[in-house]
Design a protein around this motif. Structure first.
Motif, short mmCIF file in Angstrom:
data_model
loop_
_atom_site.label_atom_id
_atom_site.label_comp_id
_atom_site.label_asym_id
_atom_site.label_seq_id
_atom_site.Cartn_x
_atom_site.Cartn_y
_atom_site.Cartn_z
N ALA A 277 0.83 -1.20 0.00
CA ALA A 277 0.00 0.00 0.00
C ALA A 277 0.87 1.25 0.00
O ALA A 277 0.55 2.25 -0.66
N ALA A 278 1.98 1.18 0.74
CA ALA A 278 2.88 2.33 0.78
C ALA A 278 3.45 2.61 -0.61
O ALA A 278 3.78 3.74 -0.95
N ASN A 279 3.57 1.56 -1.41
CA ASN A 279 4.07 1.71 -2.78
C ASN A 279 2.95 1.89 -3.79
O ASN A 279 3.19 1.86 -5.00
N GLY A 280 1.72 2.06 -3.30
CA GLY A 280 0.59 2.28 -4.20
C GLY A 280 0.02 1.02 -4.80
O GLY A 280 -0.69 1.08 -5.80
N THR A 281 0.29 -0.14 -4.20
CA THR A 281 -0.22 -1.41 -4.71
C THR A 281 -0.80 -2.24 -3.57
O THR A 281 -0.19 -2.34 -2.50
N VAL A 282 -1.96 -2.82 -3.79
CA VAL A 282 -2.54 -3.78 -2.86
C VAL A 282 -2.80 -5.06 -3.65
O VAL A 282 -3.46 -5.02 -4.70
N THR A 283 -2.29 -6.17 -3.17
CA THR A 283 -2.50 -7.46 -3.83
C THR A 283 -3.72 -8.14 -3.20
O THR A 283 -3.77 -8.35 -1.99
N VAL A 284 -4.70 -8.46 -4.02
CA VAL A 284 -5.88 -9.18 -3.54
C VAL A 284 -5.82 -10.63 -4.00
O VAL A 284 -5.16 -10.95 -4.99
N ALA A 285 -6.51 -11.49 -3.25
CA ALA A 285 -6.56 -12.93 -3.52
C ALA A 285 -5.18 -13.57 -3.45
O ALA A 285 -4.90 -14.56 -4.13
N ALA A 286 -4.31 -13.00 -2.63
CA ALA A 286 -3.00 -13.62 -2.40
C ALA A 286 -3.18 -14.85 -1.52
O ALA A 286 -4.04 -14.87 -0.63
N LEU A 287 -2.39 -15.89 -1.76
CA LEU A 287 -2.40 -17.10 -0.94
C LEU A 287 -3.79 -17.72 -0.85
O LEU A 287 -4.16 -18.32 0.16
N SER A 288 -4.59 -17.58 -1.92
CA SER A 288 -6.00 -17.96 -1.86
C SER A 288 -6.24 -19.45 -2.01
O SER A 288 -7.36 -19.91 -1.85
N ASN A 289 -5.20 -20.22 -2.33
CA ASN A 289 -5.34 -21.67 -2.47
C ASN A 289 -6.39 -22.04 -3.51
O ASN A 289 -7.16 -22.97 -3.34
N GLY A 290 -6.42 -21.26 -4.59
CA GLY A 290 -7.33 -21.55 -5.69
C GLY A 290 -8.70 -20.93 -5.60
O GLY A 290 -9.50 -21.03 -6.53
#
Length: 343
Positions: A45-58
């Motif tokens: 977020a500090a770099n202007g990016t949020v990753t969604v569905a990370a580590l979601s196991n499919g």
């Protein structure tokens, strides 16, 4: 969080409150999750990016979303929250989680799911560090009441009863859905008469059962038949569906979205045959971010969600979790909720 079979008793919970439906094999939630288990979302977020569905196991499709602080929205924050520099996000996913909405990811420690992801996105827009606190359903509200938790993102349905203590900023439709095998030509368009002659499975004691029983009674009065089936667990329900013993399964839309994704590359794919408001025919149920009443936080949260809607990150967040059919056009503050007689 109650299991899917006990969810929606007396409509006290949302359409997808416990959406660990028909699913096997995802990691269960463990101890309380704090900012230490928020993966790298704070740094991103500090770099202007949020990753969604990370580590979601499919259960989701990992997606990087560009999100930066909006100074004008940060300025709306209550002084105490702005000074703290963090947004404490409550999730009621203990003990077992409810994919795809909130559960422990494939690393066995990070809280993932659509709900904590939206909390992270809102925190990024408001220029705050997301701090995730995972609790039981009951303790989620204890945290909000005590002020230890700023906002709940936990598939909480907007109800008039809850409005006595909380403020709401809506962000998703509260929907039920019909799951069918992919080869089925049947679709549900909101007209219960299309269920005539069908055999449908439903969880006992749930709100969806209540709705289905009402439709069954109406069809019977018209001389038509709707057969309702019950199975002891999610796996047996799924086997009955793909085995042709039932025509459809009626349950919370998020859980069905999850199961469809799990089935996509199997010999027995399934699909969504149509949704129905968890609030019934007279009102579109809504899922909402939940803050302590008059805390001053609900407006900046709603404005942050509307910023995400306007700029496209909201649609990408939903798509990452296969929940696009629950999109809202705007976040509303304290919209009409389930009435007191049906909360």
């Amino acid at each position: 969080m109650p299991s899917i079979r006990s969810a929606r008793l007396l409509r006290s919970l949302s359409a997808g409150t416990a959406t660990a439906t028909l699913a096997l094999g995802l990691a269960a939630c463990g101890s309380s999750a704090s900012d230490s288990t928020a993966a790298t979302s704070a740094d991103q977020a500090a770099n202007g990016t949020v990753t969604v569905a990370a580590l979601s196991n499919g259960a989701g499709t990992q997606t990087d979303l560009k999100v930066s602080e909006v100074a004008s929205l940060h300025a709306e924050l209550p002084a105490s929250v702005a000074k703290s520099g963090q947004l404490v996000i409550g999730v009621g996913a203990l003990p077992a989680g409810f994919p795809p909405l909130a559960y422990v990811g494939s690393d066995q420690k990070t809280l993932t799911g659509a709900e904590p992801d939206l909390g992270r996105l809102v925190a990024a827009v408001l220029g705050l560090k997301p701090v995730l606190e995972n609790a039981t359903w009951e303790n989620l509200f204890v945290g909000i009441d005590s002020g230890k938790t700023d906002v709940g993102f936990s598939n909480i349905t907007d109800t008039e009863e809850r409005k006595r203590k909380y403020d709401f900023a809506s962000y998703r439709q509260d929907n039920l859905a019909f799951e069918v095998v992919k080869s089925s030509t049947w679709n549900f368009n909101g007209d219960y008469t299309t269920l005539a002659g069908k055999t449908v499975a439903v969880g006992s004691g749930t709100n969806q059962e209540k709705i289905l029983l009402e439709w069954q009674a109406k069809l019977k009065a018209a001389g038509k038949q709707l057969t309702i089936k019950y199975f002891p667990d999610n796996n047996s329900t799924h086997l009955a569906l793909v085995g042709g013993k039932i025509d459809a399964y009626f349950g919370p839309n998020p859980g069905i979205a999850y199961q469809i994704r799990q089935d996509a590359n199997t010999p027995n794919p399934t699909r969504n045959a149509g949704t129905y408001s968890g609030a019934g025919a007279s009102l579109q149920g809504l899922i909402a971010a939940t803050t302590k009443k008059d805390s001053g936080l609900v407006k900046p949260v709603a404005d942050a969600i509307n910023y995400l809607i306007k700029n496209g990150q909201y649609a990408k967040w939903l798509a990452a979790w296969n929940l696009s059919n629950e999109a809202v056009s705007t976040s509303q503050i304290n919209p009409p909720g389930l009435p007191l007689s049906n909360s």
